[in-house]
Write a protein that holds these residues in place. Structure first.
Motif, PDB file in Angstrom:
ATOM      1  N   ALA A 164      50.782  34.931  48.266  1.00 11.33           N
ATOM      2  CA  ALA A 164      50.578  34.775  46.970  1.00 11.33           C
ATOM      3  C   ALA A 164      48.900  35.150  46.743  1.00 11.33           C
ATOM      4  N   ALA A 165      48.331  35.362  45.665  1.00 13.10           N
ATOM      5  CA  ALA A 165      46.970  35.507  45.453  1.00 13.10           C
ATOM      6  C   ALA A 165      46.743  35.079  43.819  1.00 13.10           C
ATOM      7  N   PRO A 166      45.443  34.628  43.710  1.00  8.37           N
ATOM      8  CA  PRO A 166      45.276  34.295  42.123  1.00  8.37           C
ATOM      9  C   PRO A 166      44.214  35.555  41.637  1.00  8.37           C
ATOM     10  N   ILE A 167      44.313  35.423  40.318  1.00  7.31           N
ATOM     11  CA  ILE A 167      43.705  36.102  39.380  1.00  7.31           C
ATOM     12  C   ILE A 167      43.296  35.513  38.064  1.00  7.31           C
ATOM     13  N   HIS A 168      42.020  35.618  37.926  1.00  5.84           N
ATOM     14  CA  HIS A 168      41.576  35.056  36.372  1.00  5.84           C
ATOM     15  C   HIS A 168      40.277  35.310  36.322  1.00  5.84           C
ATOM     16  N   GLY A 169      39.674  34.970  35.077  1.00 10.15           N
ATOM     17  CA  GLY A 169      38.351  35.421  34.511  1.00 10.15           C
ATOM     18  C   GLY A 169      37.144  35.075  35.362  1.00 10.15           C
ATOM     19  N   ASP A 170      37.128  34.134  36.088  1.00  6.95           N
ATOM     20  CA  ASP A 170      36.167  33.662  36.755  1.00  6.95           C
ATOM     21  C   ASP A 170      35.866  34.378  38.130  1.00  6.95           C
ATOM     22  N   LEU A 171      36.902  35.161  38.439  1.00  6.25           N
ATOM     23  CA  LEU A 171      36.619  35.854  39.676  1.00  6.25           C
ATOM     24  C   LEU A 171      35.970  37.187  39.457  1.00  6.25           C
ATOM     25  N   GLU A 172      35.548  37.890  40.505  1.00 11.50           N
ATOM     26  CA  GLU A 172      34.445  39.080  40.494  1.00 11.50           C
ATOM     27  C   GLU A 172      35.744  40.304  40.455  1.00 11.50           C
ATOM     28  N   GLN A 173      35.073  41.184  39.321  1.00 12.76           N
ATOM     29  CA  GLN A 173      36.047  42.130  38.719  1.00 12.76           C
ATOM     30  C   GLN A 173      36.665  42.969  39.982  1.00 12.76           C
ATOM     31  N   SER A 174      35.861  43.126  40.990  1.00 16.45           N
ATOM     32  CA  SER A 174      36.225  43.985  42.364  1.00 16.45           C
ATOM     33  C   SER A 174      37.292  43.277  42.746  1.00 16.45           C
ATOM     34  N   GLN A 175      37.450  41.815  42.917  1.00 19.10           N
ATOM     35  CA  GLN A 175      38.435  41.102  43.594  1.00 19.10           C
ATOM     36  C   GLN A 175      39.708  41.272  42.635  1.00 19.10           C
ATOM     37  N   ARG A 176      39.407  40.871  41.409  1.00 21.02           N
ATOM     38  CA  ARG A 176      40.558  41.206  40.366  1.00 21.02           C
ATOM     39  C   ARG A 176      41.323  42.510  40.529  1.00 21.02           C
ATOM     40  N   THR A 177      40.600  43.575  40.688  1.00 18.66           N
ATOM     41  CA  THR A 177      41.218  45.056  40.502  1.00 18.66           C
ATOM     42  C   THR A 177      41.953  45.050  41.952  1.00 18.66           C
ATOM     43  N   ARG A 178      41.323  44.551  43.078  1.00 20.07           N
ATOM     44  CA  ARG A 178      42.010  44.623  44.446  1.00 20.07           C
ATOM     45  C   ARG A 178      43.429  43.840  44.285  1.00 20.07           C
ATOM     46  N   THR A 179      43.443  42.671  43.645  1.00 18.64           N
ATOM     47  CA  THR A 179      44.497  41.866  43.627  1.00 18.64           C
ATOM     48  C   THR A 179      45.490  42.468  42.982  1.00 18.64           C
ATOM     49  N   LEU A 180      45.137  43.210  41.741  1.00 22.97           N
ATOM     50  CA  LEU A 180      46.230  43.673  40.821  1.00 22.97           C
ATOM     51  C   LEU A 180      46.607  44.968  41.395  1.00 22.97           C
ATOM     52  N   ASP A 181      45.927  45.756  41.870  1.00 18.73           N
ATOM     53  CA  ASP A 181      46.369  46.972  42.737  1.00 18.73           C
ATOM     54  C   ASP A 181      47.206  46.714  43.841  1.00 18.73           C
ATOM     55  N   GLY A 182      46.962  45.573  44.490  1.00 14.50           N
ATOM     56  CA  GLY A 182      48.023  45.320  45.576  1.00 14.50           C
ATOM     57  C   GLY A 182      49.313  44.909  45.001  1.00 14.50           C
ATOM     58  N   PHE A 183      49.329  43.982  43.887  1.00 14.57           N
ATOM     59  CA  PHE A 183      50.531  43.562  43.359  1.00 14.57           C
ATOM     60  C   PHE A 183      51.329  44.836  42.713  1.00 14.57           C
ATOM     61  N   ARG A 184      50.933  45.573  42.075  1.00 17.51           N
ATOM     62  CA  ARG A 184      51.120  46.852  41.478  1.00 17.51           C
ATOM     63  C   ARG A 184      51.939  47.830  42.664  1.00 17.51           C
ATOM     64  N   ALA A 185      51.143  47.696  43.895  1.00 18.48           N
ATOM     65  CA  ALA A 185      51.595  48.632  44.998  1.00 18.48           C
ATOM     66  C   ALA A 185      52.876  47.701  45.727  1.00 18.48           C
ATOM     67  N   GLY A 186      53.249  46.740  45.505  1.00 22.29           N
ATOM     68  CA  GLY A 186      54.326  45.840  46.121  1.00 22.29           C
ATOM     69  C   GLY A 186      53.603  45.299  47.586  1.00 22.29           C
ATOM     70  N   GLU A 187      52.512  45.480  47.621  1.00 20.63           N
ATOM     71  CA  GLU A 187      51.665  44.635  48.890  1.00 20.63           C
ATOM     72  C   GLU A 187      51.618  43.044  48.728  1.00 20.63           C
ATOM     73  N   VAL A 224      49.495  34.744  40.758  1.00 18.22           N
ATOM     74  CA  VAL A 224      49.068  33.598  40.250  1.00 18.22           C
ATOM     75  C   VAL A 224      48.098  33.851  39.357  1.00 18.22           C
ATOM     76  N   ALA A 225      48.681  33.702  38.009  1.00 24.40           N
ATOM     77  CA  ALA A 225      47.440  34.021  37.008  1.00 24.40           C
ATOM     78  C   ALA A 225      47.247  33.334  35.717  1.00 24.40           C
ATOM     79  N   SER A 226      46.044  33.476  35.085  1.00 25.70           N
ATOM     80  CA  SER A 226      46.006  32.765  33.719  1.00 25.70           C
ATOM     81  C   SER A 226      46.518  33.962  32.834  1.00 25.70           C
ATOM     82  N   ASP A 227      46.282  33.496  31.452  1.00 27.08           N
ATOM     83  CA  ASP A 227      46.621  34.421  30.429  1.00 27.08           C
ATOM     84  C   ASP A 227      45.694  35.600  30.585  1.00 27.08           C
TER      85      ASP A 227
END
Length: 510
Positions: free
Chosen positions: A279-302, A307-310
């Protein structure tokens, strides 16, 4: 059934759509694209996951196919509430404009101004932005909006309802009055719709499903929990979350877990990681680069659990999300529709499970009122099973019955045990137990006096000398000792020896 080839799209746009594997438009696309191609304002309302992004992207590209952008003056503008949604819309433009010589720029926070300024200076046909970063560029004198021909507000209710109204009004005032305006959203409350009427001119209302409804392919459930103690509420809630994920097993290929607060996003993600969940978090207080990496990893199935906010509830398109878990019931009922819309997309089956504690029951009732249907309840996977409880209670009763009783003064067992509920019951005597012999007591009688008949010599003293209450108390104690309240008792029971009834003078003379 209508096809994309019948919608009068630009041939190059149509070719890109076909190569992407799409042949038949969704209802919102089939109804919105013709009106948008005619240059009319459109208010589109449809369930999340029904292709609203393509509903405005395809006609925009067809209308912008001719012409050329000038420096710092974009020809079209798309406003999005979150960085992730803006980046997703930009990807859609890349997919459908591959055969067109159109330029685009993405203006979102967390990215250097310098790189964005370079793109704007060259001139862009499509500008995709969040309101805050767009106004930052305008105030720095790097951007002019007087050349905007088409303006799109994606997730319009969110933009207007969550504090963006002043920014939206200012941005609209900077664009030409003759622009074409497209509003798209999954929900449109009446008060929000009144605001949109000030921005749209005689719009075509396209509504392909009842407002605030979820896809029928989503299986919705609620797990009601009740913490044992207030200070353990959060811990037990995380236990329930892990139990739900374990119960779903292999059917849960991946899941988005939504929390209401950013701090809970971090805590839940850390807790899942501690117990071995990917699991990994994603929300507005994280750096954009980290948010992008997390989202790309989730989309790729990695990454299995996001765990996300709205910030991930609006417009996020990950086609293969099998589950959505609402760790918290959303404070705004409309957010529930957007959250669970991350699963069951494009006709796929999905499952949404919401965890609700007593303090969230009012918010849950508001959600059910919005979607106009009750959400089925699931048993708490962490709660003990009733069958097991009954078995444990029966075993405890057997152990209590098997314990030996302390013998009384007569040497006999009381034969009475106390159950867990506090009731008293008699136990059956063993068949090989012989009855205790009845005690033999000889009554002491006074010496006969003159004038007394033999019958009177053996007549016991009158009972009225002893108060009735004392007789009752003695009978009760006697029944307790004997184990049988109906048995005849001799001695100090109901038969009082005669000498006790004699006065002191009579005893002396006798």
């Amino acid at each position: 059934m209508i096809t994309f080839s019948e919608l009068n799209l630009n041939p190059k746009v149509l070719k890109a759509v076909q190569e992407a594997g799409y042949e038949t438009p969704t209802p919102i696309q089939a109804d919105a694209i013709p009106s948008a191609l005619e240059g009319r304002d459109v208010l589109g309302i449809a369930q999340t996951g029904t292709g609203k992004t393509a509903g405005f992207t395809l006609p925009m590209l067809s209308l912008l196919a001719r012409g050329r952008a000038r420096a710092r003056m974009p020809r079209s503008l798309v406003l999005c509430p979150t960085r992730e949604l803006a980046a997703q819309v930009a990807e859609s433009f890349d997919t459908y404009s591959k055969y067109l010589k159109l330029t685009k720029a993405l203006l979102i926070g967390g990215v250097s101004f310098k790189e964005q300024d370079k793109l704007i200076d060259k001139g862009v046909d499509v500008l995709i932005a969040t309101p805050g970063r767009l106004l930052d560029h305008f105030e720095r004198g790097k951007l002019l909006l007087t050349g905007v021909q088409i303006m799109v507000v994606d997730e319009a209710d969110r933009m207007l309802d969550m504090g963006f109204i002043p920014d939206i009004e200012r941005i609209f005032s900077l664009t030409p009055f003759t622009r074409q305006t497209l509003f798209f959203s999954a929900t449109m409350a009446p008060e929000i719709e009144r605001i949109t009427n000030t921005f749209l001119q005689s719009p075509v209302r396209v509504e392909v499903a009842r407002q605030a409804t979820a896809s029928e392919t989503i299986d919705q459930h609620v797990v009601m929990i009740k913490p044992s103690r207030r200070e353990r509420a959060d811990t037990e809630k995380r236990d329930t979350l892990r139990a739900i994920l374990d119960a779903e097993g292999e059917a849960c290929t991946n899941a988005i877990i939504f929390c209401n607060r950013k701090i809970d996003v971090d805590v839940v993600a850390k807790s899942l990681g501690k117990y071995g969940y990917d699991a990994a978090p994603i929300h507005g207080d994280l750096e954009q680069s980290q948010r992008t990496r997390t989202l790309d990893g989730f989309r790729a199935g990695e990454l299995r659990f996001l765990v996300a906010s709205d910030v991930a509830a609006r417009g996020l398109d990950v086609p293969a999300v099998s589950h959505v878990i609402n760790y918290d019931v959303p404070g705004h009922p409309e957010d529930y529709v957007h959250r669970i819309g991350r699963t069951g997309r494009a006709g796929r089956a999905g499952k949404a499970i919401t965890i609700c504690n007593p303090r969230d029951e009012k918010a849950l009732a508001a959600v059910e009122a919005l979607i106009q249907r009750p959400i089925p309840r699931l048993a708490d996977p962490t709660a003990p099973r009733p069958a097991q409880d009954e078995l444990d209670a029966a075993q405890a009763d057997d152990r209590d019955t098997a314990k030996p009783e302390r013998s009384g003064s007569t040497g006999r067992s009381r034969g009475i045990s106390r159950s867990r509920g506090g009731s008293r019951r008699k136990t059956e005597a063993a068949p090989d137990t012989a009855p205790a012999p009845e005690a033999s007591v000889t009554e002491a009688t006074p010496a006969p006096t003159a004038g007394t008949s033999p019958a009177e010599e053996h007549t016991p003293a009158p009972r009225q000398d002893t108060p009735p209450a004392e007789h009752k108390e003695r009978r009760t104690r006697s029944g307790d000792r004997g184990g049988d309240s109906g048995a005849r008792v001799v001695g100090m029971g109901d038969h009082l020896p005669g000498f006790i009834a004699l006065s002191l003078d009579e005893r002396r003379t006798g």
